[in-house]
Design a protein around this motif. Structure first.
Motif, PDB file in Angstrom:
ATOM      1  N   ASP A 128      -5.084   7.267  13.984  1.00  0.00           N
ATOM      2  CA  ASP A 128      -6.465   6.836  14.183  1.00  0.00           C
ATOM      3  C   ASP A 128      -6.559   5.342  14.534  1.00  0.00           C
ATOM      4  OD1 ASP A 128      -9.169   6.573  14.143  1.00  0.00           O
ATOM      5  OD2 ASP A 128      -9.390   6.850  11.980  1.00  0.00           O
ATOM      6  N   GLY A 130      -9.114   3.503  14.435  1.00  0.00           N
ATOM      7  CA  GLY A 130      -9.929   2.807  13.441  1.00  0.00           C
ATOM      8  C   GLY A 130      -9.088   2.325  12.274  1.00  0.00           C
ATOM      9  N   VAL A 131      -8.124   3.148  11.866  1.00  0.00           N
ATOM     10  CA  VAL A 131      -7.257   2.768  10.756  1.00  0.00           C
ATOM     11  C   VAL A 131      -6.381   1.574  11.164  1.00  0.00           C
ATOM     12  CG1 VAL A 131      -5.304   3.535   9.364  1.00  0.00           C
ATOM     13  CG2 VAL A 131      -7.250   5.038   9.708  1.00  0.00           C
ATOM     14  N   GLU A 133      -7.172  -0.666  13.392  1.00  0.00           N
ATOM     15  CA  GLU A 133      -8.049  -1.830  13.445  1.00  0.00           C
ATOM     16  C   GLU A 133      -8.332  -2.354  12.040  1.00  0.00           C
ATOM     17  OE1 GLU A 133     -11.056  -2.210  16.218  1.00  0.00           O
ATOM     18  OE2 GLU A 133     -12.612  -2.834  14.803  1.00  0.00           O
ATOM     19  N   ALA A 134      -8.564  -1.419  11.112  1.00  0.00           N
ATOM     20  CA  ALA A 134      -8.829  -1.833   9.735  1.00  0.00           C
ATOM     21  C   ALA A 134      -7.639  -2.610   9.182  1.00  0.00           C
ATOM     22  CB  ALA A 134      -9.126  -0.617   8.863  1.00  0.00           C
ATOM     23  N   THR A 135      -6.437  -2.128   9.461  1.00  0.00           N
ATOM     24  CA  THR A 135      -5.248  -2.802   8.948  1.00  0.00           C
ATOM     25  C   THR A 135      -5.093  -4.181   9.580  1.00  0.00           C
ATOM     26  OG1 THR A 135      -4.313  -0.594   9.094  1.00  0.00           O
ATOM     27  CG2 THR A 135      -2.891  -2.326   8.270  1.00  0.00           C
ATOM     28  N   ARG A 136      -5.413  -4.231  10.867  1.00  0.00           N
ATOM     29  CA  ARG A 136      -5.345  -5.524  11.536  1.00  0.00           C
ATOM     30  C   ARG A 136      -6.349  -6.491  10.916  1.00  0.00           C
ATOM     31  NH1 ARG A 136      -5.384  -7.737  16.707  1.00  0.00           N
ATOM     32  NH2 ARG A 136      -7.075  -6.540  17.601  1.00  0.00           N
ATOM     33  N   SER A 137      -7.524  -5.955  10.553  1.00  0.00           N
ATOM     34  CA  SER A 137      -8.545  -6.835   9.982  1.00  0.00           C
ATOM     35  C   SER A 137      -8.154  -7.329   8.594  1.00  0.00           C
ATOM     36  CB  SER A 137      -9.895  -6.121   9.934  1.00  0.00           C
ATOM     37  OG  SER A 137      -9.948  -5.241   8.824  1.00  0.00           O
ATOM     38  N   GLN A 148       3.628   0.297   7.171  1.00  0.00           N
ATOM     39  CA  GLN A 148       2.603   0.697   6.202  1.00  0.00           C
ATOM     40  C   GLN A 148       1.598   1.687   6.770  1.00  0.00           C
ATOM     41  OE1 GLN A 148       2.748  -0.140   3.086  1.00  0.00           O
ATOM     42  NE2 GLN A 148       4.503  -1.470   3.398  1.00  0.00           N
ATOM     43  N   VAL A 149       1.449   1.717   8.083  1.00  0.00           N
ATOM     44  CA  VAL A 149       0.405   2.569   8.653  1.00  0.00           C
ATOM     45  C   VAL A 149       0.965   3.601   9.623  1.00  0.00           C
ATOM     46  CG1 VAL A 149      -1.789   2.611   9.874  1.00  0.00           C
ATOM     47  CG2 VAL A 149      -1.208   0.664   8.436  1.00  0.00           C
ATOM     48  N   PRO A 152       3.683   6.191   7.872  1.00  0.00           N
ATOM     49  CA  PRO A 152       3.099   7.154   6.929  1.00  0.00           C
ATOM     50  C   PRO A 152       2.001   8.016   7.540  1.00  0.00           C
ATOM     51  CG  PRO A 152       2.628   4.876   6.257  1.00  0.00           C
ATOM     52  CD  PRO A 152       3.637   4.810   7.339  1.00  0.00           C
ATOM     53  N   GLU A 153       1.181   7.446   8.403  1.00  0.00           N
ATOM     54  CA  GLU A 153       0.056   8.211   8.935  1.00  0.00           C
ATOM     55  C   GLU A 153       0.489   9.256   9.967  1.00  0.00           C
ATOM     56  OE1 GLU A 153      -3.804   7.524   8.431  1.00  0.00           O
ATOM     57  OE2 GLU A 153      -2.647   7.359   6.590  1.00  0.00           O
ATOM     58  N   PRO A 156       3.577  13.733   9.062  1.00  0.00           N
ATOM     59  CA  PRO A 156       3.647  15.187   9.284  1.00  0.00           C
ATOM     60  C   PRO A 156       4.063  15.529  10.713  1.00  0.00           C
ATOM     61  CG  PRO A 156       1.640  14.618   8.122  1.00  0.00           C
ATOM     62  CD  PRO A 156       2.267  13.325   8.553  1.00  0.00           C
ATOM     63  N   HIS A 228      -1.832  15.218   3.511  1.00  0.00           N
ATOM     64  CA  HIS A 228      -3.018  15.205   2.655  1.00  0.00           C
ATOM     65  C   HIS A 228      -4.301  15.119   3.472  1.00  0.00           C
ATOM     66  CE1 HIS A 228      -0.536  14.792  -0.879  1.00  0.00           C
ATOM     67  NE2 HIS A 228       0.115  13.817  -0.291  1.00  0.00           N
ATOM     68  N   ARG A 229      -4.224  15.502   4.753  1.00  0.00           N
ATOM     69  CA  ARG A 229      -5.426  15.392   5.580  1.00  0.00           C
ATOM     70  C   ARG A 229      -6.449  16.472   5.263  1.00  0.00           C
ATOM     71  NH1 ARG A 229      -2.466  14.189  11.180  1.00  0.00           N
ATOM     72  NH2 ARG A 229      -1.089  15.655  10.199  1.00  0.00           N
TER      73      ARG A 229
END
Ligand code: ATP
Ligand code: MG
Lengths: 229, 344
Positions: A128, A130-131, A133-137, A148-149, A152-153, A156, A228-229
């Motif tokens: 995603d 958005g995820v 971008e959130a991590t960058r922020s 970290q992102v 793991p993301e 699967p 875990h989605r």
């Protein structure tokens, strides 16, 4: 050994030399595990390069992307049986031998790693935006975003991609066996086909099927456990 | 605290340049809740992304606490970003991590030891009232709960500024209210400056002190909530205000704050009720039932909406904790919504 023909020939199990069957099974499993590990590492690295250099507009990344993409596309397209022949000189230089399981490794990797690299790239792209971008922020560095992102993301998809790759690797190891790399393919070809002992071919086939099913099952279980989605 | 000086931002799309922002200047003061409102495509998110350097302006300057961030490298931006929390419309939680791990992530990135991260995250779970869900995964949460996790995550690095990009746009009205109340509480109690980007006038009306209105990449109007609502100058603003009046009314942050000052003690509760409920003598009955409880009406009104009359009432309750709980439970049964504005 009397020559049997017809359907019955599959069931002459006394033809089967079990110790050599287990030896061959062991070789196939060993070869699959080693090559899956190496393919996972190389495929992840190549896939990450493809992913990172794709979006970037910098000159260096565009060139790097071009080179890796070309390499990946070429080796993904060469039929495995041709690749193994093509790589004979390289294998001799690298492994010092052309016979035995070790000799199959370069060709196995060269053909499966590019395949897996493409799966890795698309798994990363599924993450995603958005995820990210959130991590960058949060002030994450590029390396932190990968560890970290991104990993793991996409886990699967990475695991199920590796499962698919592992299953085709089982097939490739059998093919490699035909030209002398040992394992179940070798046994089925030499003792089964050339000596016309169909029971050996049948048993080797069943064992390969079991290996494939086990791979699939392990992959499915791991995905189920981590998703875990 | 945050300043934009004649900022312009152009994107190149299909070999044509496209101006997403044109000549935007604004000044957000420390401690305020500043709303930025406009229709989709107005450039709100782009503006927001300039404030923490996720995007660089094409022209103009961006200042965070007086320091220009335009020339800074990605590396140099990192400590500044850690002081600016951000929340999003789609929450942007990592599905692969638990609630607690999500909240701890910013500190993990900053290299804070695990024990410290956990303690801090648990503290914030209390603030957002999700203590019981620390081991859950985001997929097991409702939208409102996810946004609460995102808020906790944004707060964990003790930011001075919280950027909210359409933070309530994916939520139902009731959940929106609870998130807005939480944001107002964060602003009041932690002194965090909040920038709230939205297309819902109702949201800015409830908690913002000042509003900027954007249209086609330009800032077309700016003022206090009262100025904008009472005398909208531009057509776009008038349309936004008119739209919001269709929505059920509730109090603005300014008047809630006035109210809290006027009534310094006791628990303050906002009740919402409809026409039928308004005719029931609920409060009188409660006072008879709990003689030691003191309830006084502070303010209220009844308004006509397309769905019939809707009323709201602010009451002050002075009671011991167990009575308070009982009274609130009773009220919850008799009204549409009970929201505790301040615990006594
Ligand atoms: N990276 C980009 N490349 C090209 N165009 C962009 C980019 N980011 C934004 N834009 C354009 O800039 C304009 C403003 O976008 P922005 O996302 O800031 O709007 P918005 O006000 O946040 O809208 P919404 O309410 O839909 O979120 C849009 O027309 C959008 O297409
Ligand atoms: Mg937006």
């Amino acid at each position: 050994m009397d020559k049997l023909n017809g359907f019955q020939s599959y069931f002459q199990f006394k033809q089967v030399n079990w110790p050599s069957m287990w030896q061959a099974t062991f070789e196939t499993v060993w070869l699959t595990i080693v090559s899956v590990l190496l393919v996972a590492i190389l495929g992840l690295a190549l896939g990450l390069i493809l992913y990172q250099t794709n979006a970037s507009s910098g000159r260096v990344s565009r060139i790097l992307n071009g080179i890796v993409a070309l390499f990946v596309n070429i080796f993904r397209s060469i039929p495995f049986i041709i690749l193994i022949v093509l790589l004979i000189p390289l294998t001799k230089g690298l492994m010092g031998t052309m016979i035995g399981p070790k000799a199959a490794i370069p060709a196995l990797i060269m053909s499966a790693a590019p395949f897996y690299a493409r799966l890795v790239e698309s798994a990363f792209r599924e993450v995603d935006d958005g995820v990210l971008e959130a991590t960058r922020s949060m002030g994450a560095s590029k390396a932190q975003i990968v560890w970290q992102v991104l990993l793991p993301e996409s886990m699967p998809a990475l695991v199920s991609g590796l499962t698919v790759t592992a299953i085709s690797l089982v097939g490739y190891t059998a093919m490699a066996g035909v030209i002398g790399a040992g394992g179940l393919g070798n046994l089925a070809y030499q003792d089964g086909f050339q000596a016309n002992q169909n029971a050996i071919t049948l048993v080797a086939t069943v064992i390969i099927l079991i290996i494939v099913f086990v791979c699939q099952k392990i992959g499915d279980l791991v995905v189920q456990h981590i998703d875990h989605r | 605290m945050l300043q934009l000086k004649q900022v312009g931002k152009t994107f190149i799309r299909e070999q044509k340049t496209f101006a997403a922002l044109t000549d935007v200047s604004l000044n957000i003061e420390a401690g305020e809740i500043y709303g930025i409102i406009g229709y989709s495509g107005a450039g709100k998110s782009t503006l927001m992304r300039l404030l923490n350097g996720l995007e660089k302006p094409t022209t103009g300057d961006v200042l965070v606490e007086g320091q220009s961030i335009v020339g800074l490298s990605e590396q140099a931006m990192r400590p500044i970003r850690q002081k600016i929390g951000m929340i999003f419309q789609h929450f942007n939680l990592l599905w692969s991590k638990t609630v607690l791990e999500n909240i701890m992530l910013p500190l993990k990135l900053a290299g804070v030891p695990k024990a410290q991260r956990q303690a801090k995250a648990r503290e914030l779970l209390k603030v957002v009232e999700l203590t019981h869900l620390e081991a859950a995964y985001p997929s097991e949460l409702s939208g409102g709960q996810k946004q609460r996790v995102a808020i906790a995550r944004a707060l964990i690095s003790d930011p001075k500024i919280l950027l909210c990009d359409e933070a309530t746009s994916a939520l139902d009205p009731k959940t929106t209210n609870s998130i807005l109340t939480l944001l107002a509480q964060i602003n009041r109690e932690m002194g965090i400056t909040i920038v709230l980007v939205t297309h819902e006038m109702e949201a800015v009306r409830r908690i913002c002190q000042r509003i900027a209105v954007m249209e086609n990449g330009r800032l077309i109007e700016e003022g206090t909530v009262h100025e904008i609502f009472e005398k909208p100058k531009t057509e776009a603003t008038q349309a936004l205000v008119a739209e919001s009046l269709m929505v059920t009314p509730s109090e603005t942050a300014a008047s809630i704050n006035q109210l809290l000052e006027r009534v310094p003690n006791g628990t303050i509760v906002q009740l919402r009720f409809n026409e039928a409920q308004s005719s029931q003598p609920v409060i009188g009955r409660l006072m008879r039932q709990y003689p030691t409880v003191e309830i006084s009406v502070i303010s209220g009104s009844l308004q006509q909406t397309i769905n019939g009359a809707l009323g709201y009432l602010y009451i002050q309750i002075q009671a011991n904790p167990s009575d308070l709980k009982a009274v609130l439970a009773e009220l919850a049964q008799q009204t549409i919504e009970v929201e505790v504005v301040r615990h006594g």
